[in-house]
Scaffold this motif. Structure first.
Motif, PDB file in Angstrom:
ATOM      1  N   ASN A   1       0.823  -1.213   0.000  1.00 39.80           N
ATOM      2  CA  ASN A   1       0.000   0.000   0.000  1.00 39.80           C
ATOM      3  C   ASN A   1       0.855   1.260   0.000  1.00 39.80           C
ATOM      4  O   ASN A   1       0.691   2.157  -0.843  1.00 39.80           O
ATOM      5  N   ARG A   2       1.736   1.349   0.969  1.00 35.77           N
ATOM      6  CA  ARG A   2       2.528   2.571   1.123  1.00 35.77           C
ATOM      7  C   ARG A   2       3.442   2.773  -0.083  1.00 35.77           C
ATOM      8  O   ARG A   2       3.541   3.893  -0.617  1.00 35.77           O
ATOM      9  N   ASP A   3       4.115   1.709  -0.538  1.00 31.38           N
ATOM     10  CA  ASP A   3       5.032   1.852  -1.665  1.00 31.38           C
ATOM     11  C   ASP A   3       4.317   2.386  -2.901  1.00 31.38           C
ATOM     12  O   ASP A   3       4.781   3.332  -3.546  1.00 31.38           O
ATOM     13  N   VAL A   4       3.187   1.758  -3.248  1.00 28.42           N
ATOM     14  CA  VAL A   4       2.492   2.132  -4.482  1.00 28.42           C
ATOM     15  C   VAL A   4       1.850   3.508  -4.359  1.00 28.42           C
ATOM     16  O   VAL A   4       1.948   4.344  -5.273  1.00 28.42           O
ATOM     17  N   LEU A   5       1.191   3.768  -3.246  1.00 26.62           N
ATOM     18  CA  LEU A   5       0.478   5.040  -3.112  1.00 26.62           C
ATOM     19  C   LEU A   5       1.443   6.214  -3.035  1.00 26.62           C
ATOM     20  O   LEU A   5       1.137   7.313  -3.529  1.00 26.62           O
ATOM     21  N   ARG A   6       2.594   6.016  -2.431  1.00 24.12           N
ATOM     22  CA  ARG A   6       3.586   7.095  -2.379  1.00 24.12           C
ATOM     23  C   ARG A   6       4.347   7.212  -3.697  1.00 24.12           C
ATOM     24  O   ARG A   6       4.496   8.296  -4.256  1.00 24.12           O
ATOM     25  N   GLU A   7       4.845   6.084  -4.197  1.00 24.48           N
ATOM     26  CA  GLU A   7       5.711   6.099  -5.382  1.00 24.48           C
ATOM     27  C   GLU A   7       4.970   6.523  -6.638  1.00 24.48           C
ATOM     28  O   GLU A   7       5.453   7.343  -7.423  1.00 24.48           O
ATOM     29  N   LEU A   8       3.796   5.941  -6.849  1.00 18.91           N
ATOM     30  CA  LEU A   8       3.094   6.164  -8.107  1.00 18.91           C
ATOM     31  C   LEU A   8       2.078   7.298  -8.045  1.00 18.91           C
ATOM     32  O   LEU A   8       1.835   7.972  -9.057  1.00 18.91           O
ATOM     33  N   LEU A   9       1.454   7.503  -6.890  1.00 21.41           N
ATOM     34  CA  LEU A   9       0.396   8.509  -6.799  1.00 21.41           C
ATOM     35  C   LEU A   9       0.771   9.717  -5.950  1.00 21.41           C
ATOM     36  O   LEU A   9      -0.006  10.682  -5.862  1.00 21.41           O
ATOM     37  N   GLY A  10       1.932   9.666  -5.314  1.00 22.62           N
ATOM     38  CA  GLY A  10       2.411  10.829  -4.579  1.00 22.62           C
ATOM     39  C   GLY A  10       1.662  11.158  -3.300  1.00 22.62           C
ATOM     40  O   GLY A  10       1.696  12.305  -2.837  1.00 22.62           O
ATOM     41  N   LEU A  11       0.987  10.174  -2.680  1.00 27.55           N
ATOM     42  CA  LEU A  11       0.260  10.446  -1.438  1.00 27.55           C
ATOM     43  C   LEU A  11       1.235  10.607  -0.280  1.00 27.55           C
ATOM     44  O   LEU A  11       2.291   9.962  -0.240  1.00 27.55           O
ATOM     45  N   SER A  12       0.858  11.448   0.658  1.00 25.23           N
ATOM     46  CA  SER A  12       1.676  11.662   1.859  1.00 25.23           C
ATOM     47  C   SER A  12       1.372  10.588   2.884  1.00 25.23           C
ATOM     48  O   SER A  12       0.360   9.875   2.799  1.00 25.23           O
ATOM     49  N   ASP A  13       2.242  10.497   3.886  1.00 29.14           N
ATOM     50  CA  ASP A  13       2.012   9.543   4.966  1.00 29.14           C
ATOM     51  C   ASP A  13       0.698   9.829   5.677  1.00 29.14           C
ATOM     52  O   ASP A  13      -0.018   8.903   6.071  1.00 29.14           O
ATOM     53  N   ALA A  14       0.387  11.100   5.848  1.00 32.00           N
ATOM     54  CA  ALA A  14      -0.860  11.469   6.522  1.00 32.00           C
ATOM     55  C   ALA A  14      -2.071  11.029   5.709  1.00 32.00           C
ATOM     56  O   ALA A  14      -3.064  10.535   6.268  1.00 32.00           O
ATOM     57  N   GLU A  15      -2.013  11.201   4.380  1.00 26.44           N
ATOM     58  CA  GLU A  15      -3.137  10.792   3.527  1.00 26.44           C
ATOM     59  C   GLU A  15      -3.297   9.272   3.552  1.00 26.44           C
ATOM     60  O   GLU A  15      -4.423   8.754   3.579  1.00 26.44           O
ATOM     61  N   ILE A  16      -2.178   8.570   3.557  1.00 19.91           N
ATOM     62  CA  ILE A  16      -2.236   7.106   3.604  1.00 19.91           C
ATOM     63  C   ILE A  16      -2.817   6.651   4.938  1.00 19.91           C
ATOM     64  O   ILE A  16      -3.642   5.726   4.989  1.00 19.91           O
ATOM     65  N   ALA A  17      -2.414   7.287   6.019  1.00 20.09           N
ATOM     66  CA  ALA A  17      -2.948   6.940   7.335  1.00 20.09           C
ATOM     67  C   ALA A  17      -4.452   7.195   7.401  1.00 20.09           C
ATOM     68  O   ALA A  17      -5.205   6.418   8.013  1.00 20.09           O
ATOM     69  N   GLN A  18      -4.920   8.277   6.775  1.00 16.05           N
ATOM     70  CA  GLN A  18      -6.352   8.576   6.775  1.00 16.05           C
ATOM     71  C   GLN A  18      -7.134   7.512   6.017  1.00 16.05           C
ATOM     72  O   GLN A  18      -8.193   7.061   6.454  1.00 16.05           O
ATOM     73  N   LEU A  19      -6.607   7.077   4.884  1.00 18.20           N
ATOM     74  CA  LEU A  19      -7.256   6.003   4.119  1.00 18.20           C
ATOM     75  C   LEU A  19      -7.355   4.726   4.944  1.00 18.20           C
ATOM     76  O   LEU A  19      -8.381   4.031   4.922  1.00 18.20           O
ATOM     77  N   ALA A  20      -6.297   4.414   5.703  1.00 13.85           N
ATOM     78  CA  ALA A  20      -6.310   3.222   6.535  1.00 13.85           C
ATOM     79  C   ALA A  20      -7.322   3.346   7.663  1.00 13.85           C
ATOM     80  O   ALA A  20      -8.028   2.382   7.990  1.00 13.85           O
ATOM     81  N   SER A  21      -7.422   4.521   8.249  1.00 12.21           N
ATOM     82  CA  SER A  21      -8.363   4.707   9.358  1.00 12.21           C
ATOM     83  C   SER A  21      -9.806   4.558   8.904  1.00 12.21           C
ATOM     84  O   SER A  21     -10.679   4.201   9.701  1.00 12.21           O
ATOM     85  N   GLU A  22     -10.068   4.805   7.627  1.00 12.25           N
ATOM     86  CA  GLU A  22     -11.424   4.694   7.083  1.00 12.25           C
ATOM     87  C   GLU A  22     -11.670   3.346   6.413  1.00 12.25           C
ATOM     88  O   GLU A  22     -12.703   3.137   5.773  1.00 12.25           O
ATOM     89  N   ASN A  23     -10.716   2.414   6.541  1.00 13.31           N
ATOM     90  CA  ASN A  23     -10.813   1.076   5.952  1.00 13.31           C
ATOM     91  C   ASN A  23     -10.937   1.093   4.429  1.00 13.31           C
ATOM     92  O   ASN A  23     -11.446   0.152   3.818  1.00 13.31           O
ATOM     93  N   ILE A  24     -10.451   2.161   3.811  1.00 11.87           N
ATOM     94  CA  ILE A  24     -10.378   2.189   2.350  1.00 11.87           C
ATOM     95  C   ILE A  24      -9.177   1.364   1.888  1.00 11.87           C
ATOM     96  O   ILE A  24      -9.199   0.719   0.846  1.00 11.87           O
ATOM     97  N   ILE A  25      -8.122   1.386   2.697  1.00 16.90           N
ATOM     98  CA  ILE A  25      -7.001   0.475   2.516  1.00 16.90           C
ATOM     99  C   ILE A  25      -6.782  -0.254   3.843  1.00 16.90           C
ATOM    100  O   ILE A  25      -7.384   0.094   4.857  1.00 16.90           O
ATOM    101  N   GLY A  26      -5.928  -1.240   3.837  1.00 13.80           N
ATOM    102  CA  GLY A  26      -5.624  -1.961   5.069  1.00 13.80           C
ATOM    103  C   GLY A  26      -4.730  -3.136   4.790  1.00 13.80           C
ATOM    104  O   GLY A  26      -4.427  -3.454   3.626  1.00 13.80           O
TER     105      GLY A  26
END
Length: 850
Positions: free
Chosen positions: A820-845
């Motif tokens: 999750n973190r590798d792809v979302l950061r590397e390819l889509l440029g998401l920040s750690d905070a954005e990734i954490a928010q997605l995880a908290s909402e069960n959109i990723i996990g």
């Protein structure tokens, strides 16, 4: 398994180009006239502008595998030049034969090719062949299987002068190893590959389908190798040199059971005709009219099946909720439901199964396939001309909608150039650029990105093969709905204990991929998926029904996001089929293909030959299809939609009988364990419990060596028994003599003695035996991989190699959401905070939720 169908929007069926094939002579309008009309309204353009029309292929030697590989190039417009001796390809004499004495098998493998006769006895034969090869793009070489009078040539020297040449060499077992040099046939190889011993009555002997399987499987692998090289060459690479192992190609069908055995132990045995571990009932059953293919795998399907037949007692028995319990009570369960199936016809039960989402399908006879208008309209069944005969055969399975394959054609007579062929006297059909080179370790699909929505077996095998060849494959699951091959058990112990991370079958199908999770039902998850797809080359999905279109990920949407995107739907019956909503497993696809109707003996039920035959076959055909579309996309910038129907991918295994029946309408001849060409041929009992060996005598000299070995020199010296037809008159006696010899010997020792005498023979292996097969071990076919939750475990290699060693497995199958973190950061440029928010909402996990 894993062939739950997709259902993109209905596509209007194309008008059939041929009449009902129940009329063998096809009515007043001849098939030849119809083909002429078809050519006049567009096929000429298609022949000259096909996806592969810029390529010339030269085919040498005689091998079904290389012939099928080359035919797939011809299907899409390549100029295929088949080199034959004055005697012609030996496959021209391979039964079943048409009334005009033409081989239906050869016809299937070779229509739309040209034939060039090069007589090896002529002084300049080698020079002529060398010049022909030096002006082609791809050389497909079957000489190691049968040189068939081909003049000797220096491949290394040719490749040095022509570095952009793509070379494929096929052999039964490879150049090295204990089986190298073994005499072989289709059936002896399948026996060694674990594809025969589990089929048939529990007491034996094992049953097996007729020949024609290894050539199709290996031909698909050969095409995947060479087509991937075409992709690489578009970027200026030199041509690659591939070795194709026919035995290892067949293991694509066995690997699921091999690695289930690794995980569970020696639990598989032959349990009866149309019965297979680990699911029950999965088989073929009689109805009021016709045979019904049934596959109940999940607890929900079992309950629905019991409800359909009003069997509440079976439905409510907790011991029968899962397959393990049902396998223990097969006879008792069948005694209750089989009589009830005779209340309705197979077609009526099919309709009932559709309502209840039960994977069921009528099991067709060959005559049904010949009359199937939908399959003709889709191009699965196509017209063919063989000499003066007109009939039908099986078309291309790669249903590219923008750049479709040829539909039918003519089989070349020896030395005949097809009207579409163009002999070039200088240069090759390669694109611009230098001679190129191949970076050490660079794989042919390096730089290709694949988004993988596939689950189960078929789709993941397709994308695994792309990943093995160097593509960056990103597998998308959801923590709410992970790949169901991780397991369908939703009980808390299974979920909380992360047992879904220990599924061996999932691990072998998803290596070399990156894995992420996205909830596609949520706007944020869907938006992220679209961003990934905007930069991808290929997307593969096999969700059921209209899931992707309903989510907003149909091809009509995605082509606007990314015009160069290749999208493949891997449905059971095809996006345009009236049966597109039918639930299906790989077993369903075999049941509906026509193949079971040719297996076994006369007046016996149709016989399945694998627990989920259709899945690996669909996966390999899917891989071939996306490579074709990728070649087109790289040349033109145009992506397209691929409508792959997995049931059609199974029909080639019945192709010769379709052709013969379409011409003469005669009833099908079923040979059982015997063979229409080789006498003797069969599976013979060896010493010990349930040990068997497959033996075939392919010519008079081999027959004589076999007779001497088993202590019957009188048979060997009897001139009256030199022909197979003469031996057929005493086939019972010959088989008894062989079994008297094999029954006193260990199966492996018998194989060693037979092969020492150059007699085709192969031990009937169980899948678990392959984990310790000495030949596979010598070739490092099984590679040890370390993975979280299961530790070190073996993985199968591809049967295609560029050198002595297999392609190395780069990474184990991903755990859920591992990247999750590798792809979302590397390819889509998401920040750690954005990734954490997605995880908290069960959109990723990274953990499944029940």
């Amino acid at each position: 398994m894993g062939s739950i169908p997709l259902s993109p929007p209905r596509i209007a069926a194309q008008t059939s180009l041929i009449g009902t094939a129940a009329e063998p002579r096809l009515g007043a309008t001849s098939l030849r006239q119809l083909m002429g009309d078809f050519l006049s309204i567009g096929v000429k353009k298609e022949l000259s502008m096909g996806v592969l029309s810029h390529l010339r292929v030269v085919e040498i030697g005689s091998s079904a595998a290389t012939s099928y590989c080359a035919r797939m190039f011809a299907d899409f417009g390549a100029d295929v030049q088949k080199v034959e001796s004055k005697a012609g390809d030996p496959l021209r004499r391979s039964p079943p034969l048409t009334p005009g004495d033409h081989s239906a098998w050869f016809a299937f493998l070779n229509f739309n090719k040209s034939s060039i006769i090069i007589d090896a006895s002529v002084p300049n034969a080698a020079t002529r062949l060398t010049e022909l090869i030096e002006h082609c793009d791809i050389l497909v070489d079957g000489r190691d299987v049968d040189p068939a009078g081909c003049p000797p040539i220096d491949i290394a020297s040719i490749r040095q002068r022509h570095p952009r040449l793509i070379y494929l060499e096929a052999s039964w077992f490879g150049r090295e190893g204990p089986y190298a040099g073994f005499a072989a046939t289709d059936s002896t190889v399948r026996a060694l590959a674990g594809l025969i011993k589990l089929v048939g009555p529990a007491e034996g002997p094992p049953l097996h389908a007729p020949d024609f399987q290894t050539g199709i499987l290996a031909g698909l692998w050969g095409f995947i190798a060479t087509a991937s090289s075409v992709v690489g060459r578009l970027h200026g690479e030199a041509g690659r040199s591939w070795s194709l192992n026919i035995f290892e190609s067949s293991l694509a069908l066995s690997e699921y059971l091999m690695f289930e055995a690794f995980a569970r132990g020696d639990v598989m045995r032959r349990i009866g005709i149309n019965r297979f571990w680990p699911n029950f009932p999965v088989g073929i059953y009689p109805t009021k009219k016709g045979w019904l293919g049934l596959s109940t795998v999940t607890p929900g399907q079992w309950r629905a099946f019991c409800d359909m037949l009003d069997l509440a007692e079976l439905r409510d028995d907790p011991a029968l909720a899962f397959n393990e319990g049902r396998l223990k009570h097969m006879d008792q369960i069948e005694r209750q439901f089989v009589p009830r199936l005779k209340a309705l016809t197979a077609q009526q039960w099919f309709a009932e199964g559709l309502k209840r989402k039960i994977p069921m399908v009528p099991v067709p006879e060959i005559s049904d396939l010949v009359q199937d208008e939908e399959k003709k309209a889709r191009g699965a069944i196509v017209p063919i001309v063989i000499g003066r005969e007109e009939g039908l055969t099986v078309g291309s399975m790669q249903r590219l909608t923008l750049t479709p394959p040829r539909r039918g054609g003519s089989v070349p007579a020896p030395g005949e150039q097809q009207h579409s062929a163009h002999i070039r006297t200088h240069g090759s059909l390669t694109g611009p650029g230098s001679s190129g080179c191949i970076d050490a370790g660079r794989q042919p699909l390096h730089g290709t990105r694949v988004i993988d929505f596939a689950m189960g077996w078929a789709g993941p095998l397709c994308t695994r093969t792309l990943a093995d060849l160097g593509a960056d494959v990103i597998k998308i699951e959801a923590i709410q709905y992970p790949d169901w091959w991780r397991g369908v058990d939703r009980r808390s112990g299974y979920v909380d204990g992360q047992i879904y991370e220990m599924a061996q079958c999932f691990c072998i199908m998803n290596r070399n991929k990156r894995g992420i999770t996205l909830d596609l039902k949520r706007p944020q998850g869907l938006a992220l998926a679209k961003r990934l797809l905007a930069e991808a080359d290929i997307v593969v999905g096999n969700y059921s029904a209209d899931v992707l279109p309903r989510l907003g990920l149909g091809y009509d949407v995605l082509k606007l996001v990314n015009p160069r995107l290749v999208m493949m739907s891997m449905s059971a019956f095809g996006a345009s089929s009236v049966h597109r909503d039918c639930r299906a497993y790989g077993s369903t696809l075999e049941q509906g293909s026509g193949l079971p109707s040719v297996v076994g003996s006369a007046d016996k039920p149709p016989v399945m030959s694998h627990i989920a035959f259709g899945d690996p076959v669909g996966g390999l055909n899917g891989c071939a299809a996306v490579l074709l579309a990728l070649i087109h996309a790289r040349n033109t910038g145009q992506g397209q939609f691929i409508d792959l129907a997995q049931i059609e991918c199974m029909i080639p295994f019945a192709a010769p009988w379709i052709t013969v029946h379409s011409i003469d309408g005669a009833p099908l001849t079923k040979y059982g364990a015997r063979h229409p060409q080789f006498v003797p041929h069969g599976c013979f009992r060896c010493a010990g419990e349930d040990n068997w060996i497959m033996i075939a005598a392919t010519d008079a000299a081999m027959w004589q060596r076999l007779a001497i070995l088993i202590g019957r020199p009188d048979w060997a010296s009897n001139a009256l028994l030199e022909s197979a037809e003469a031996r057929r008159d005493i086939e019972d006696l010959i088989e008894a003599g062989i079994e008297a010899w094999t029954h006193t010997r260990d199966a492996d020792h018998a194989m060693s003695e037979l092969q020492g005498a150059r007699v085709a023979a192969g031990v009937a292996r169980l899948p678990i035996d392959l984990l310790k097969d000495r030949h596979l071990a010598s070739r490092a076919f099984l590679q040890e991989v370390e993975r979280a939750f299961i530790g070190s475990h073996p993985q199968p290699s591809m049967p295609i190699r560029e050198g002595a060693a297999p392609y190395a497995i780069r990474s184990a199958a991903p755990t859920l959401g591992q990247h999750n973190r590798d792809v979302l950061r590397e390819l889509l440029g998401l920040s750690d905070a954005e990734i954490a928010q997605l995880a908290s909402e069960n959109i990723i996990g990274t953990a499944m939720v029940s």
